[in-house]
Enzyme design. Structure first.
Site, PDB file in Angstrom:
ATOM      1  N   CYS A 337       0.788  -1.235   0.000  1.00 30.59           N
ATOM      2  CA  CYS A 337       0.000   0.000   0.000  1.00 30.59           C
ATOM      3  C   CYS A 337       0.824   1.292   0.000  1.00 30.59           C
ATOM      4  CB  CYS A 337      -1.028   0.000   1.129  1.00 30.59           C
ATOM      5  SG  CYS A 337      -0.592  -0.861   2.627  1.00 30.59           S
ATOM      6  N   ARG A 366       7.018 -11.333   5.182  1.00 29.99           N
ATOM      7  CA  ARG A 366       6.569 -11.226   6.579  1.00 29.99           C
ATOM      8  C   ARG A 366       7.396 -12.172   7.451  1.00 29.99           C
ATOM      9  NH1 ARG A 366       0.407 -10.097   5.717  1.00 29.99           N
ATOM     10  NH2 ARG A 366       0.628  -8.452   4.146  1.00 29.99           N
ATOM     11  N   GLN A 384       0.757 -11.041  -3.068  1.00 32.33           N
ATOM     12  CA  GLN A 384      -0.619 -10.597  -2.825  1.00 32.33           C
ATOM     13  C   GLN A 384      -1.258 -10.148  -4.128  1.00 32.33           C
ATOM     14  OE1 GLN A 384      -0.354  -7.528   0.232  1.00 32.33           O
ATOM     15  NE2 GLN A 384      -1.555  -8.832   1.586  1.00 32.33           N
ATOM     16  N   ASP A 386      -3.042  -7.687  -4.893  1.00 30.82           N
ATOM     17  CA  ASP A 386      -3.360  -6.458  -4.177  1.00 30.82           C
ATOM     18  C   ASP A 386      -3.988  -5.421  -5.117  1.00 30.82           C
ATOM     19  OD1 ASP A 386      -3.380  -5.159  -1.797  1.00 30.82           O
ATOM     20  OD2 ASP A 386      -1.210  -5.065  -1.563  1.00 30.82           O
ATOM     21  N   HIS A 388      -5.560  -1.065  -4.862  1.00 33.77           N
ATOM     22  CA  HIS A 388      -5.958   0.106  -4.076  1.00 33.77           C
ATOM     23  C   HIS A 388      -6.790   1.021  -4.965  1.00 33.77           C
ATOM     24  CE1 HIS A 388      -2.404  -1.434  -1.909  1.00 33.77           C
ATOM     25  NE2 HIS A 388      -3.158  -1.149  -0.865  1.00 33.77           N
ATOM     26  N   LYS A 468     -12.915  -3.688   7.809  1.00 34.95           N
ATOM     27  CA  LYS A 468     -12.809  -4.468   6.580  1.00 34.95           C
ATOM     28  C   LYS A 468     -13.938  -5.480   6.457  1.00 34.95           C
ATOM     29  CE  LYS A 468      -9.633  -7.864   8.620  1.00 34.95           C
ATOM     30  NZ  LYS A 468      -8.460  -8.721   8.392  1.00 34.95           N
ATOM     31  N   HIS A 514      -8.324  -0.595   0.312  1.00 30.67           N
ATOM     32  CA  HIS A 514      -7.394  -1.695   0.100  1.00 30.67           C
ATOM     33  C   HIS A 514      -8.230  -2.947  -0.186  1.00 30.67           C
ATOM     34  CE1 HIS A 514      -4.153   0.411   2.587  1.00 30.67           C
ATOM     35  NE2 HIS A 514      -5.256   1.040   2.952  1.00 30.67           N
TER      36      HIS A 514
END
Length: 637
Positions: A337, A366, A384, A386, A388, A468, A514
């Site tokens: 992000c 991670r 991910q 991902d 945005h 979320k 997100h």
């Protein structure tokens, strides 16, 4: 004192009334089946006195709450007592519930192995047959320590000493045994409510998960309302073991975890890479259709970026330590992000640019403890899916609604049709004001209602920067997996001072959304392996068709068929081994190839192919063109 029940009726009862008293006032049948109460959203024991006006519901074993309380009681009052009966020198540590079961940690002089579990189970059943009442008492710190000092329960003493509270330590005792345990509760009122149980495995576990502490023995188990439920669960476990993605991944040569490179890092083999490529091509196509632009961003950034985003304040335990280079510190990215935020800030945006939808298959890192790693399901480096979205406040509901539609349509493509949806609210550690959080949560609720989707509240389960929506999918054997997530963020735009020019000519903070639909490519791939048991649908199969000539006389024809398949976009392989055709068919069936093309002299003469399926069906002879039409329609649909 006024007590509001779930049907919104109100009972006037004296202060000091217990949950059991409330159940009795409703009816003796409810009182008999009650195992605990929920007071203003907090679980309490039936014996706890009520000292104020409140909302109250009775918890029975039929509910998920009741089942978890039963499992907790089995761990703390039955398994722990059974261990003390068989191994009197055992020291009790902790015994929480986990998904579908429980575990308890002990320190024992004698090693406990899987072979000892039937003996421990028998002792547990003897304890349950006593139908003992469970008593609860409250104590201050010194008094509670004294109870466990008399029993030399060192771990219980450590828990009490390290607690910040000074009183209200809950001690539960078994009426028919000289046994006590320290627990947050609640517990069953007695052991008559316990159904069927099974101890499942033994492992080692460090005290508090710290490898510098002593190793304890951890005993796992499961408990259900009745034997039928237990048998169904054990059958599911057996099926899950057959479908284990780690075993199938090795059998089908899909991926590996190379310990020489470090645990938790995935190496994709050619077969697995073909499947991943098919997933990613579909993902990109659907995102482009939905108005997303694809981004690519670096793997590391200055540590100051993660300080600005708040990750080092709220997420540092999951991040790798800084890498120093030329008097600057960098971090491997745990999330994508902040990188998308920087691209947004590269120029001043206008409300006319909105909504901006950016997606990335971004690899993140991670820091996971070694003991937590599990095949593809828990890794240290993963990709991910991902995205945005940057938009104005009045666009939130529509954008969330379209994300939910895209998520469900994509999951349907992978044959997932049953879902659980959870709305996760503000956690204990968070950034931003309560007002912003309330506004964000309400926006998510409105989007769910707009699409007519049922959802459950996950109290305190939100990310540190916003609430979320989580979508859990149900696989072929009924297990739930967390995949899609949609997170509304009013906070990062303020922390990074992101701006856009509104229709009023003034500068405003954008809204940031997100979202991930598959979660991570690695974990989703592992879920797919287990969901399909390695028998991937044609569009995903690493090898879609195998060409199997009976002997050398058909090799030239087989190669021409193989080349036609490849030119038409099929993932084809040819088997020219000097083996009997039955052996070839068996090998490719075990490799779970959807279609096998058997070629003999007749097929060469007639310019045709004979088709067998992975399921063992013989589809007979067919022209190559007809077969290509058949598989094209199957892939399309």
């Amino acid at each position: 004192m006024k007590i509001t029940l779930p049907d919104e009726s109100i009972k006037e009862l004296p202060i000091g009334t217990t949950g059991l008293d409330v159940a009795l006032s409703i009816g003796p049948g409810l009182a008999k089946s009650a195992v605990a109460v929920n007071i203003d959203g907090v679980q309490k024991d039936l014996c706890d006195p009520i000292d104020r006006d409140c909302s109250l519901s009775i918890i029975t074993l039929d509910s998920e709450e009741g089942l978890e309380i039963m499992r907790h009681t089995v761990a703390a009052q039955v398994l722990a007592l059974a261990i003390k009966n068989i191994y009197p020198d055992a020291k009790l540590a902790i015994g929480p519930t986990i998904e579908n079961g429980f575990y308890y940690d002990f320190l024992t002089q004698k090693t406990i192995s899987t072979e000892d579990l039937p003996k421990i189970e028998d002792e547990m059943r003897k304890i349950i047959q006593e139908k003992s009442t469970i008593k609860k008492s409250l104590h201050d710190k010194n008094n509670a320590i004294g109870f466990f000092e008399n029993r030399s329960e060192d771990y219980k003493i450590k828990i009490i000493e390290e607690s910040e509270q000074s009183d209200h330590f809950q001690i539960y005792s078994n009426e028919d045994a000289d046994f006590i345990d320290l627990c947050r509760g609640p517990h069953l009122p007695d052991l008559t409510h316990i159904g069927a149980l099974k101890l499942t495995k033994v492992s080692g576990a460090y005290w508090k998960g710290d490898s510098s502490n002593e190793m304890l023995t951890r005993i796992y188990g499961t408990a259900w309302r009745n034997k039928k439920e237990l048998d169904a669960h054990l059958t599911q476990l057996e099926e899950a073991e057959k479908r284990d993605h780690r075993r199938i991944g090795k059998d089908l040569d899909l991926f590996s975890i190379q310990e020489d490179a470090g645990g938790g890092l995935v190496f994709w083999h050619p077969n697995g890479s073909r499947i991943r490529n098919a997933i990613e091509k579909y993902w990109k196509k659907e995102h482009e259709k939905a108005g997303y632009e694809i981004l690519y961003t670096p793997h590391i950034a200055l540590d100051t970026l993660w300080q600005t985003s708040g990750h080092t304040d709220f997420y540092e335990e999951s991040m790798y330590t800084p890498i120093d280079d030329e008097n600057q510190s960098y971090r491997l990215k745990p999330m994508n992000c902040p990188f998308h935020v920087l691209i947004y800030k590269d120029k001043l945006r206008s409300y006319r640019d909105f909504p901006i939808r950016w997606a990335e298959l971004g690899t993140v890192y991670r820091h996971e403890m070694t003991g937590a790693l599990h095949g593809l399901m828990r890794v240290r480096g993963f990709t991910q899916d991902d995205a945005h979205i940057f938009c104005s406040e009045d666009q939130i509901e529509q954008e969330i609604s379209e994300i939910l539609e895209l998520a469900i349509n994509m999951l349907n493509k992978f044959t997932f049709t049953e879902f659980e949806i959870h709305l996760a609210t503000r956690p204990e550690k968070y950034v931003g004001s309560e007002e912003i959080w309330d506004k964000a949560t309400e926006a998510l609720i409105d989007a769910l209602k707009q699409r007519g989707l049922n959802y459950e509240i996950d109290e305190g389960g939100g990310a540190f920067y916003g609430p979320k929506i989580d979508i859990k999918i149900k696989d072929a054997i009924g297990r739930l997996w967390q995949c899609s997530t949609v997170q509304l963020d009013f906070n990062l735009p303020e922390r990074f001072d992101m701006r856009y020019i509104g229709s009023d000519g003034q500068k405003h903070h954008p809204i940031m959304i997100h979202r991930a639909l598959l979660g991570s490519v690695e974990r989703f791939f592992g879920i797919l392996v287990e969901h399909f048991a390695g028998k991937f649908p044609l569009w995903l199969a690493p090898v879609q068709v195998s060409v199997l000539p009976i002997n050398q006389k058909q090799y030239d024809y087989a190669d021409s068929v193989h080349q036609i398949f490849k030119k038409n976009g099929l993932r084809s392989e040819i088997d020219l081994r000097n083996e009997k055709i039955g052996s070839k068919i068996r090998d490719h069936t075990l490799n779970k190839v959807p279609y096998m093309i058997v070629l003999g002299d007749r097929e060469v003469c007639d310019d045709e192919i004979t088709i067998r399926t992975q399921k063992g069906d013989d589809l007979g002879n067919m022209k190559i063109e007809d077969f290509l039409d058949k598989v094209a329609n199957e892939i399309k649909n």
